[in-house]
Design a protein around this motif. Structure first.
Motif, PDB file in Angstrom:
ATOM      1  N   ILE A  46      24.657  43.754  32.886  1.00  0.00           N
ATOM      2  CA  ILE A  46      25.614  42.760  33.378  1.00  0.00           C
ATOM      3  C   ILE A  46      26.690  43.390  34.254  1.00  0.00           C
ATOM      4  N   LEU A  47      27.406  44.380  33.736  1.00  0.00           N
ATOM      5  CA  LEU A  47      28.530  44.967  34.468  1.00  0.00           C
ATOM      6  C   LEU A  47      28.596  46.459  34.189  1.00  0.00           C
ATOM      7  N   GLU A  48      28.632  47.262  35.237  1.00  0.00           N
ATOM      8  CA  GLU A  48      28.694  48.720  35.120  1.00  0.00           C
ATOM      9  C   GLU A  48      29.829  49.216  36.015  1.00  0.00           C
ATOM     10  N   CYS A  49      30.769  49.960  35.460  1.00  0.00           N
ATOM     11  CA  CYS A  49      31.879  50.528  36.224  1.00  0.00           C
ATOM     12  C   CYS A  49      31.722  52.036  36.294  1.00  0.00           C
ATOM     13  N   HIS A  57      38.151  55.729  44.726  1.00  0.00           N
ATOM     14  CA  HIS A  57      37.283  54.565  44.819  1.00  0.00           C
ATOM     15  C   HIS A  57      36.739  54.211  43.437  1.00  0.00           C
ATOM     16  N   LEU A  58      36.526  52.940  43.212  1.00  0.00           N
ATOM     17  CA  LEU A  58      35.940  52.445  41.974  1.00  0.00           C
ATOM     18  C   LEU A  58      34.743  51.577  42.337  1.00  0.00           C
ATOM     19  N   GLU A  59      33.595  51.849  41.710  1.00  0.00           N
ATOM     20  CA  GLU A  59      32.384  51.072  41.954  1.00  0.00           C
ATOM     21  C   GLU A  59      32.104  50.183  40.747  1.00  0.00           C
ATOM     22  N   ILE A  60      31.832  48.926  40.999  1.00  0.00           N
ATOM     23  CA  ILE A  60      31.468  47.984  39.946  1.00  0.00           C
ATOM     24  C   ILE A  60      30.116  47.394  40.324  1.00  0.00           C
ATOM     25  N   LEU A  61      29.126  47.632  39.492  1.00  0.00           N
ATOM     26  CA  LEU A  61      27.781  47.113  39.714  1.00  0.00           C
ATOM     27  C   LEU A  61      27.611  45.858  38.869  1.00  0.00           C
ATOM     28  N   ARG A  64      23.103  44.509  38.112  1.00  0.00           N
ATOM     29  CA  ARG A  64      22.200  45.543  38.641  1.00  0.00           C
ATOM     30  C   ARG A  64      21.836  45.334  40.104  1.00  0.00           C
ATOM     31  N   ARG A  65      22.554  44.465  40.797  1.00  0.00           N
ATOM     32  CA  ARG A  65      22.186  44.155  42.168  1.00  0.00           C
ATOM     33  C   ARG A  65      23.338  44.253  43.152  1.00  0.00           C
ATOM     34  N   TRP A  66      24.507  43.717  42.797  1.00  0.00           N
ATOM     35  CA  TRP A  66      25.633  43.669  43.719  1.00  0.00           C
ATOM     36  C   TRP A  66      26.629  44.773  43.398  1.00  0.00           C
ATOM     37  N   LEU A  67      27.025  45.503  44.403  1.00  0.00           N
ATOM     38  CA  LEU A  67      27.946  46.615  44.266  1.00  0.00           C
ATOM     39  C   LEU A  67      29.278  46.246  44.900  1.00  0.00           C
ATOM     40  N   LEU A  68      30.360  46.316  44.120  1.00  0.00           N
ATOM     41  CA  LEU A  68      31.713  46.111  44.610  1.00  0.00           C
ATOM     42  C   LEU A  68      32.397  47.465  44.650  1.00  0.00           C
TER      43      LEU A  68
END
Length: 74
Positions: A46-49, A57-61, A64-68
């Motif tokens: 669901i959510l991976e930080c 920088h901070l990546e939020i997946l 499993r598809r959209w990367l913020l």
């Protein structure tokens, strides 16, 4: 293909990312794109930080598809 003038640089490999866009909120930038990288670890469905490739920088997946990618605006 649209070129983004942002502080993310080519280290993210975003020139190959389809459907990406950049949003600025004051002093912050949020880049949204499809995740195309191979992950060599178990990813939360669901959510991976995670910390980003570059410092600050901070990546939020998401799903499993959209990367913020969150960062300071330059």
């Amino acid at each position: 293909m649209t070129t983004l003038n942002s502080g993310f640089g080519s280290r993210f490999g975003l020139e190959y990312a389809p459907m990406s866009f950049l949003v600025r909120f004051g002093k912050r930038e949020v880049l949204v794109c499809r995740d195309f990288r191979k992950r060599f670890y178990a990813v939360n469905p669901i959510l991976e930080c995670d910390t980003g490739v570059q410092a600050g920088h901070l990546e939020i997946l998401v799903f499993r598809r959209w990367l913020l990618i969150l960062s300071k605006a330059h």
